[in-house]
Every structure is written in C-alpha cells, then in structure tokens.
Design an enzyme around this catalytic site. Structure first.
Site, PDB file in Angstrom:
ATOM      1  N   TYR A  81      11.661   3.947 -10.773  1.00 34.23           N
ATOM      2  CA  TYR A  81      11.385   5.109 -11.090  1.00 34.23           C
ATOM      3  C   TYR A  81      12.444   6.622 -11.132  1.00 34.23           C
ATOM      4  CZ  TYR A  81       9.210   5.857  -6.530  1.00 34.23           C
ATOM      5  OH  TYR A  81       8.839   5.350  -5.391  1.00 34.23           O
TER       6      TYR A  81
ATOM      7  N   ARG B 117      15.772  -1.026  -1.715  1.00 37.89           N
ATOM      8  CA  ARG B 117      15.670  -0.437  -2.115  1.00 37.89           C
ATOM      9  C   ARG B 117      17.480   0.066  -2.484  1.00 37.89           C
ATOM     10  NH1 ARG B 117      10.528   3.134  -0.541  1.00 37.89           N
ATOM     11  NH2 ARG B 117       9.997   2.905  -2.389  1.00 37.89           N
TER      12      ARG B 117
HETATM   13  C1  LIG Z   1       8.810  -0.974   0.400  1.00 39.45           C
HETATM   14  C2  LIG Z   1       7.609   0.399   0.808  1.00 39.45           C
HETATM   15  C3  LIG Z   1       7.697   1.424  -0.355  1.00 39.45           C
HETATM   16  C4  LIG Z   1       6.352   1.864  -0.014  1.00 39.45           C
HETATM   17  N1  LIG Z   1       6.077   2.933  -0.478  1.00 39.45           N
HETATM   18  C5  LIG Z   1       5.199   3.505  -0.962  1.00 39.45           C
HETATM   19  C6  LIG Z   1       5.024   4.933  -2.260  1.00 39.45           C
HETATM   20  O1  LIG Z   1       5.477   4.771  -3.214  1.00 39.45           O
HETATM   21  N2  LIG Z   1       3.856   5.217  -2.268  1.00 39.45           N
HETATM   22  C7  LIG Z   1       3.171   6.043  -0.681  1.00 39.45           C
HETATM   23  O2  LIG Z   1       1.752   6.046  -1.393  1.00 39.45           O
HETATM   24  N3  LIG Z   1       3.694   4.696   0.025  1.00 39.45           N
HETATM   25  C8  LIG Z   1       4.539   4.183   0.126  1.00 39.45           C
HETATM   26  N4  LIG Z   1       5.065   3.034   0.796  1.00 39.45           N
HETATM   27  C9  LIG Z   1       4.103   3.497   2.264  1.00 39.45           C
HETATM   28  C10 LIG Z   1       4.464   4.682   3.351  1.00 39.45           C
HETATM   29  O3  LIG Z   1       5.942   5.340   3.258  1.00 39.45           O
HETATM   30  C11 LIG Z   1       3.611   4.304   4.467  1.00 39.45           C
HETATM   31  O4  LIG Z   1       1.993   4.185   4.353  1.00 39.45           O
HETATM   32  C12 LIG Z   1       3.459   5.921   4.731  1.00 39.45           C
HETATM   33  O5  LIG Z   1       4.893   6.523   5.081  1.00 39.45           O
HETATM   34  C13 LIG Z   1       2.976   6.697   6.043  1.00 39.45           C
HETATM   35  O6  LIG Z   1       3.493   6.113   7.057  1.00 39.45           O
HETATM   36  P1  LIG Z   1       2.931   6.850   8.736  1.00 39.45           P
HETATM   37  O7  LIG Z   1       3.101   8.425   8.815  1.00 39.45           O
HETATM   38  O8  LIG Z   1       1.696   6.316   9.155  1.00 39.45           O
HETATM   39  O9  LIG Z   1       4.235   6.115   9.625  1.00 39.45           O
HETATM   40  P2  LIG Z   1       6.201   6.224   9.415  1.00 39.45           P
HETATM   41  O10 LIG Z   1       5.940   6.929   8.192  1.00 39.45           O
HETATM   42  O11 LIG Z   1       5.979   5.258   9.823  1.00 39.45           O
HETATM   43  O12 LIG Z   1       6.101   6.912  10.693  1.00 39.45           O
HETATM   44  C14 LIG Z   1       5.479   6.967  11.993  1.00 39.45           C
HETATM   45  C15 LIG Z   1       6.215   8.378  12.653  1.00 39.45           C
HETATM   46  O13 LIG Z   1       5.888   8.383  14.138  1.00 39.45           O
HETATM   47  C16 LIG Z   1       6.927   7.934  14.730  1.00 39.45           C
HETATM   48  N5  LIG Z   1       6.828   7.845  16.369  1.00 39.45           N
HETATM   49  C17 LIG Z   1       6.776   6.359  16.103  1.00 39.45           C
HETATM   50  N6  LIG Z   1       6.600   5.611  17.613  1.00 39.45           N
HETATM   51  C18 LIG Z   1       6.869   7.126  18.170  1.00 39.45           C
HETATM   52  C19 LIG Z   1       6.328   7.160  18.750  1.00 39.45           C
HETATM   53  N7  LIG Z   1       5.966   5.964  20.661  1.00 39.45           N
HETATM   54  N8  LIG Z   1       6.216   8.398  20.162  1.00 39.45           N
HETATM   55  C20 LIG Z   1       6.854   9.170  18.934  1.00 39.45           C
HETATM   56  N9  LIG Z   1       6.884   8.919  18.108  1.00 39.45           N
HETATM   57  C21 LIG Z   1       6.580   8.044  17.337  1.00 39.45           C
HETATM   58  C22 LIG Z   1       8.208   8.002  14.510  1.00 39.45           C
HETATM   59  O14 LIG Z   1       9.578   7.880  14.686  1.00 39.45           O
HETATM   60  C23 LIG Z   1       7.453   8.169  12.844  1.00 39.45           C
HETATM   61  O15 LIG Z   1       8.279   9.623  12.685  1.00 39.45           O
HETATM   62  C24 LIG Z   1       5.970   2.000   1.141  1.00 39.45           C
HETATM   63  C25 LIG Z   1       5.877   1.527   1.739  1.00 39.45           C
HETATM   64  C26 LIG Z   1       7.385   0.405   1.682  1.00 39.45           C
HETATM   65  C27 LIG Z   1       7.641  -0.327   3.171  1.00 39.45           C
END
Ligand SMILES: Cc1cc2nc3c(=O)[nH]c(=O)nc-3n(C[C@H](O)[C@H](O)[C@H](O)COP(=O)(O)OP(=O)(O)OC[C@H]3O[C@@H](n4cnc5c(N)ncnc54)[C@H](O)[C@@H]3O)c2cc1C
Ligand SMILES: *[C@@H]1O[C@H](CO)[C@@H](O)[C@H](O)[C@H]1NC(C)=O
Ligand SMILES: *[C@@H]1O[C@H](CO)[C@@H](O)[C@H](O)[C@H]1NC(C)=O
Length: 411
Positions: free
Chosen positions: A229, A189
């Site tokens: 993009y 990326r």
């Molecule tokens: C290459 C790539 C491209 C992507 N592109 C897109 C896209 O274009 N569009 C899209 O919709 N999605 C995309 N995604 C996916 C997207 O980034 C995630 O699905 C989305 O951010 C949801 O993440 P989340 O909030 O569930 O988890 P995360 O973003 O991983 O957040 C988890 C949070 O929990 C915290 N945390 C973890 N463990 C603990 C703990 N034990 N105690 C306290 N805090 C903790 C972390 O610090 C973090 O802040 C992409 C992913 C990848 C890998």
C-alpha cells in the site's frame, strides 16, 4: 511528594512509542512524564495503517492530516498469487465509520503523536519526554516506583507501561518474565520509492491507485502473502511479505535486522511477474519474526497498567496493533478525569482493564487464529471479514454505555 496541584495525578509513562505518546496525549490534564530509553531520533522506516476506529480518536485529539500526508484507503484488492483478482471492494471508511482509514509512514505518525503529546497549545499541559532514560525495573507496583538504569528512583500516582513486546512493566505486573511464542511466520518489510516502479504499469497502479483513489493490495498465496500500500502522499510503496519461518531462518524478533532480498524473492518465485517486479524493486528489506502472545491473565497491579503491545502484542494481519494502543490510551483519559484522587488509582486501572480487555483480546485472537497462514485445507480469512468489529468503535464512553460498565463522574 504529592503533586502540588490536587486536580492532577503524577503519571509516568514507560516508552514513547505509539501507545506511550497516545497515553500522554489522552492524559494531558494530568502531570505526565514519559521515560524513553532511546534518543528518539527516528522511528522504524516502515508504514503502519490506522483504521477509522483509531483515526477517529486521534482526530479528536487534534491529529493533523496535513502533517501525515497519509493516503486514505478507498478500496481493498485481493489477488491470487497468480495475479488474478479474487475481489476488489470499495471501502467507505468516512461514511460508514466516521473517520478515514489512514496509510501512514511510521515516522510521520510518530512525529504527529509526539506533537499532540507535547505541543504548548493543546488542552492541559504538555507532557515531558525524557529520552535516554531506560527504566530498569518497576520496583514497586503498589507504591508506583520505578528504577532507571542509572539508579534514579521515580515515583508517581500512575505508571503506564507502554514499553512494547519486551515490556519490563509486564514482568512486574505478572511477577514473571514472559517471552512471546514464535508464530511460524516471518515478515519482510520495505519501502519502495515511486521511481523504482515506473517500468511496470500494474505495479505503479498499486501505488498510484485508480479513479476511486488509493487502497490496499494483497497477493494471497496459500501459506504466504504480499501486502502493498502507498504512504506519504503516494511517494512510497510499503510492502509486507509474510512467509513461513522455515524459509527465513535468519529472522529474529528485532525490528531492525536486514533481510536477504534473494531469499525474499525465492520465497515468492511462484508468484506472478507483477508481484515479483515489486519485490525486485525493493531497495533492501528488513525481516522479523512474528511472535504471538497469549492473552495475559491481567494487565494491572497496584498503580501500574500495561497498554499497547506490552499488554496485548498481536500479529500484524489486521493492522490493529497501533490502533488498539490508541484505544487503550483513550480509555485511560476516560478513567482519570481531572481531580481523580490518588487513592482511587488502583481501582480505576482495574476499570480501564475492564473497558479494554475483551475487545483488545478479541482482536488479538482474530489476528492469530483466523489470519495466520492456513492449516492444510483451511481457507485464509482476511481482515475485511472483521472490519465491522474492528472499525465500528466509538471510544471508551460509548463502549461502557453498551456494556453497562459504570464510569466515574467526570469533574
Ligand atoms: C510487521 C508488523 C506490522 C505492523 N503493522 C501494523 C499496522 O499496519 N497497523 C497497526 O496498527 N499496527 C501495526 N503493527 C503493530 C504496531 O506497530 C504496534 O502494535 C504499535 O506500534 C504499538 O506499539 P507500542 O507503542 O505498544 O510499543 P512499541 O512501538 O514497541 O514502543 C515501545 C517504546 O518503549 C520504549 N521502551 C521499551 N522498553 C523501555 C524501557 N525499559 N525503558 C524506557 N523505554 C522503553 C521503546 O524504545 C519504544 O519506544 C505492526 C507490527 C508488526 C510487527
Ligand atoms: C510533575 O511530575 C514531575 C516528575 O514526576 C515532578 O518533578 C513535578 O514536580 C510534578 N509537577 C507538579 C506540579 O507536581
Ligand atoms: C507458548 O509457549 C509456552 C512455553 O514457552 C507454552 O507453554 C505455551 O503452550 C505456548 N503457547 C502456544 C499457543 O503455543
């Protein structure tokens, strides 16, 4: 101690990523605390697009497009690795799906979701974010207890584990630790400032768009691809370059690891000059291994529910990971209207799973089976083919009505 205000549930959210902040926003009529391990300074410098399915929900929460500066996708352009157009199709997200398809800088989206969760002038009351608060484990799912890394124990009516792909909430819900499998691909990326593209008019046009506006461009190879993009008002070009793992041995599942620009270029040496110009223009790159997760047998146990990547980490080929996290969050708002009794929490979490499981799992499996680099003789299926399913979603209430799922009467 039970919440002093009986119309509210105490909610602890683990993780202030997109899923956690969105859940906090959807549950502002309850008493929400987010526990975040990091100091929450900066999100990863990359872009993330949000389809109209998720943009619609976030806009109903008050998402301010002026704070995002996100271009809207007006077309999708697919070229071959040789630079010849396969097709360029217009996208009418607002007209067809009632909301824009937003191309966001992650930092901007994250900041805006944080504003929605914590602003004084929203509905209900602001969520409290406790940073530098790592949850060591969910101690007891049935009674809703978590232990922080420093030993503090907190309890709540509802524990929302929005703690991403390495979720510790998932360990508690499943009773075992899971490690997502390697998918066979890795992703580089980078964000490329506009100034670095000026010399190549075709590259610049991918950033600036055409008379119809901005859009997504993919150079599609047989087992690799370059997606580009614009974001942040077109000042930055976001690129994602997906390659077979075998060409990126150094990749790990961490997000912040730097990639080797030489190797990146080498993986695309057979691509057209314009694609290579873009790759050379990158000021550096990150690299990470794409993991895939089998659907979990359940997302909930007792007072704990998994949402976002903790529940259904998916490959990025459809750009729906963030979008599905936002849909999960909205469903939590629906199953927990004000005055939900604490005793009803476990069954309401089952209901939330029932509302969300089929759709999120289907999108997860599209992202894996169809869009992964093709097996020999197989055609690459692109995200467009699933656009109607992905984008045509109007929230948990509408879904429940269509699926004959009964919802609690809202207070
Ligand atoms: C290459 C790539 C491209 C992507 N592109 C897109 C896209 O274009 N569009 C899209 O919709 N999605 C995309 N995604 C996916 C997207 O980034 C995630 O699905 C989305 O951010 C949801 O993440 P989340 O909030 O569930 O988890 P995360 O973003 O991983 O957040 C988890 C949070 O929990 C915290 N945390 C973890 N463990 C603990 C703990 N034990 N105690 C306290 N805090 C903790 C972390 O610090 C973090 O802040 C992409 C992913 C990848 C890998
Ligand atoms: C809200 O939750 C916090 C943290 O769990 C708790 O300290 C506080 O007393 C709760 N507020 C009310 C009104 O019960
Ligand atoms: C994922 O890995 C586990 C073992 O770690 C294995 O049992 C499972 O079959 C793998 N799943 C896929 C889809 O390869």
């Amino acid at each position: 101690m039970p919440n002093a205000d009986s119309s509210q549930l105490d909610v602890l959210i683990i993780g202030a990523g997109i899923a956690g902040l969105a859940a906090a926003t959807a549950l502002r009529h309850h008493n929400v605390t987010i526990l975040e391990q990091s100091r929450l300074k900066e999100e990863v410098g990359a872009a993330i697009h949000l389809g109209p399915n998720a943009a619609k929900i976030a806009m109903e929460w008050g998402l301010d497009l002026n704070n995002l500066n996100s271009p809207e996708t007006q077309w999708y352009h697919e070229l071959g690795h040789d630079g010849r157009t396969h097709f360029k199709i217009p996208i009418f997200a607002r007209k067809e799906f009632g909301a824009p398809w937003l191309l966001n800088h992650r930092v901007d989206l994250h900041n805006e979701l944080r504003r929605l969760a914590t602003t004084e002038d929203g509905p209900g009351k602001p969520a409290v974010i406790r940073t530098a608060s790592r949850v060591a484990e969910v101690q007891d799912a049935e009674t809703g207890k978590v232990t922080l890394a420093d030993g503090e124990v907190l309890s709540a009516d509802v524990i929302v584990a929005a703690d991403g792909i390495h979720s510790i909430g998932r360990t508690a819900v499943l009773g075992q630790k899971l490690v997502a499998n390697r998918s066979g691909h890795s992703a580089y990326r980078a964000l490329i400032p506009r100034e670095r593209l000026l010399e190549n008019p075709r590259a610049l046009a991918i950033l600036d768009g055409d008379e119809k506006g901005m859009g997504l461009t993919t150079f599609m190879g047989s087992d690799r691809r370059l997606v580009a993009y614009p974001c942040r008002k077109g000042t930055l070009l976001n690129i994602v370059a997906i390659v077979p793992d075998s060409e990126a041995e150094s990749s790990t599942e961490e997000w912040q690891v730097l990639g080797d620009p030489e190797k990146l270029l080498d993986s695309f040496k057979d691509f057209c000059e314009d694609a290579k110009f873009i790759l050379r223009a990158a000021p550096g790159c990150n690299l990470w291994q794409l993991r895939e997760q089998d659907p979990l047998p359940t997302w909930t146990k007792g007072r704990v529910i998994l949402i976002g990547d903790a529940a259904h980490a998916m490959l990025p080929h459809q750009g729906q990971g963030g979008g599905q996290a936002i849909e999960d969050a909205e469903a939590l708002g629906v199953v927990f209207p004000p005055s939900t009794p604490s005793s009803a929490v476990p069954e309401r979490l089952e209901l939330a799973q029932k509302l969300r499981y089929e759709r999120a799992t289907r999108i997860q499996s599209y992202s894996r089976e169809k869009a992964l680099g093709p097996k020999p003789g197989e055609k690459v299926v692109n995200a467009q083919e699933h656009a109607h399913y992905n984008f045509g979603y109007a929230g948990a209430r509408d879904w429940a009505a269509k699926q004959n799922i009964e919802l609690p009467a809202s207070a």
